[in-house]
Design a protein around this motif. Structure first.
Motif, short mmCIF file in Angstrom:
data_model
loop_
_atom_site.label_atom_id
_atom_site.label_comp_id
_atom_site.label_asym_id
_atom_site.label_seq_id
_atom_site.Cartn_x
_atom_site.Cartn_y
_atom_site.Cartn_z
N LEU A 199 7.56 10.25 39.71
CA LEU A 199 7.16 11.65 39.67
C LEU A 199 8.33 12.60 39.92
O LEU A 199 8.22 13.80 39.62
CB LEU A 199 6.07 11.92 40.72
N PHE A 200 9.41 12.08 40.45
CA PHE A 200 10.54 12.94 40.83
C PHE A 200 11.84 12.47 40.20
O PHE A 200 12.91 12.63 40.78
CB PHE A 200 10.67 12.97 42.36
N GLN A 201 11.76 11.91 39.02
CA GLN A 201 12.94 11.47 38.29
C GLN A 201 13.19 12.39 37.10
O GLN A 201 12.27 13.03 36.59
CB GLN A 201 12.78 10.03 37.82
N GLY A 202 14.45 12.41 36.65
CA GLY A 202 14.81 13.23 35.52
C GLY A 202 15.75 14.34 35.90
O GLY A 202 16.01 14.58 37.09
N SER B 69 6.07 11.70 32.73
CA SER B 69 5.76 10.98 33.96
C SER B 69 6.32 11.68 35.18
O SER B 69 5.90 11.43 36.30
CB SER B 69 6.31 9.56 33.89
N SER B 70 7.27 12.60 34.97
CA SER B 70 7.91 13.30 36.08
C SER B 70 7.34 14.71 36.22
O SER B 70 7.08 15.39 35.21
CB SER B 70 9.43 13.39 35.86
N LEU B 71 7.16 15.13 37.46
CA LEU B 71 6.71 16.49 37.72
C LEU B 71 7.81 17.51 37.45
O LEU B 71 7.53 18.71 37.39
CB LEU B 71 6.23 16.62 39.17
N LEU B 72 9.05 17.05 37.32
CA LEU B 72 10.16 17.95 37.06
C LEU B 72 10.30 18.27 35.57
O LEU B 72 11.06 19.16 35.20
CB LEU B 72 11.47 17.33 37.57
#
Length: 305
Positions: A146-149, A243-246
């Motif tokens: 969720l916090f990658q990218g 898939s990431s929230l970012l």
């Protein structure tokens, strides 16, 4: 005596006439609201029917949104709407609850006044918050994805922060007003029994105001579901589910605001109207569920008396 006896029946008849007129006016107003609501629903369904008839139920499960090939799906906007609203409430409820408790139970009189706060959010998140989330939460199992990218600054998480800031005044104001309705005698009884401030808040104030708390949260959720421009500016407006929230995303209201004026073709326009119909259905369902929850809580409270 005869004059009084003659006047009183006439006065009672006039009073009954005014009551019937008032009852009729309020009933007509209620019917008008229902008629307007039904009219909105029918117009949305009529406008959305070409999209629903062309794509069927796949319209709800397709992620693609390509005006060039006339291929549309509502999954990405629905996902963005629900996720940003859920995260906004997750961030806003504890803050709103704390503000309301502080203003009603703890703050001195001179502090109980409106306070305004402004944020320049996207650059702060891009430079400070998102890199920290990537470095410290990104490597974790389960929630790390969720916090990658890359730290774009804009995206689903940024939109959630903006929504949280926007709904905090609504939720906290409702909670504060509800907490102020708790009778002082109940709180004084708790203190008289030796309870601490924390115990009075959790065992007296919160149970008494539970219905109002839920109502304030639902009001904030309705505000978050329908917010348009603030989300449009910071969510990235990408019709995909990351898939990431970012990562950038989109919501139903942002998609309509961005594309409706430039929509060319009946199917394109109908697909955008279909998104509006889905937002209408989601909002109506949330409000109905909140009402049912409040009714259940009220019945439970009455049964415990």
């Amino acid at each position: 005596m005869n004059t009084v006896a003659a006047i009183e029946p006439a006065h009672a008849a006039a009073q009954r006439l005014r009551e019937r007129a008032f009852r009729g006016a309020t009933f007509a107003a209620a019917l008008l609201v229902l008629a307007l609501l039904g009219g909105v629903a029918i117009s949305l369904l009529v406008g959305a029917w070409p999209a629903f008839s062309h794509f069927g139920l796949e319209f709800l499960t397709r992620e693609v949104w390509n005006p060039v090939t006339d291929q549309y799906g509502a999954l990405a906007p629905i996902y963005g709407t629900l996720v940003t609203s859920f995260l906004a409430l997750l961030l806003a409820i504890p803050v709103s609850f704390g503000i309301a408790i502080f203003l009603t139970e703890l703050a001195p009189v001179w502090l109980k006044r409106p306070v305004g706060v402004a944020f320049v959010l996207a650059p702060i998140l891009q430079r400070h918050v998102q890199p920290w989330l990537i470095d410290w939460l990104g490597p974790l199992p389960l929630i790390g994805r969720l916090f990658q990218g890359p730290p774009y600054g804009i995206g689903v998480l940024t939109a959630s922060f903006v929504l949280a800031i926007m709904v905090i005044p609504f939720i906290s104001a409702v909670m504060r007003d509800v907490f102020e309705t708790v009778p002082d005698v109940l709180k004084e009884s708790g203190y008289g029994l030796g309870a601490t401030t924390w115990e009075v808040i959790w065992q007296v104030v919160v149970p008494y105001a539970r219905g109002g708390i839920i109502g304030g949260i639902m009001l904030g959720l309705g505000r978050a579901l329908g917010e348009t421009m603030a989300v449009t500016f910071v969510i990235g407006n990408a019709h995909r589910i990351g898939s990431s929230l970012l990562a950038p995303g989109t919501t139903i209201s942002a998609s309509i605001a961005n594309e409706f004026a430039e929509a060319v073709g009946a199917l394109y326009t109908s697909s955008l109207i279909a998104l509006g119909a889905l937002l209408f259905l989601i909002t109506f369902t949330v409000i109905a569920a909140a009402r049912l929850m409040l009714m259940r809580l009220e019945r439970k409270a009455l049964s415990n008396v």
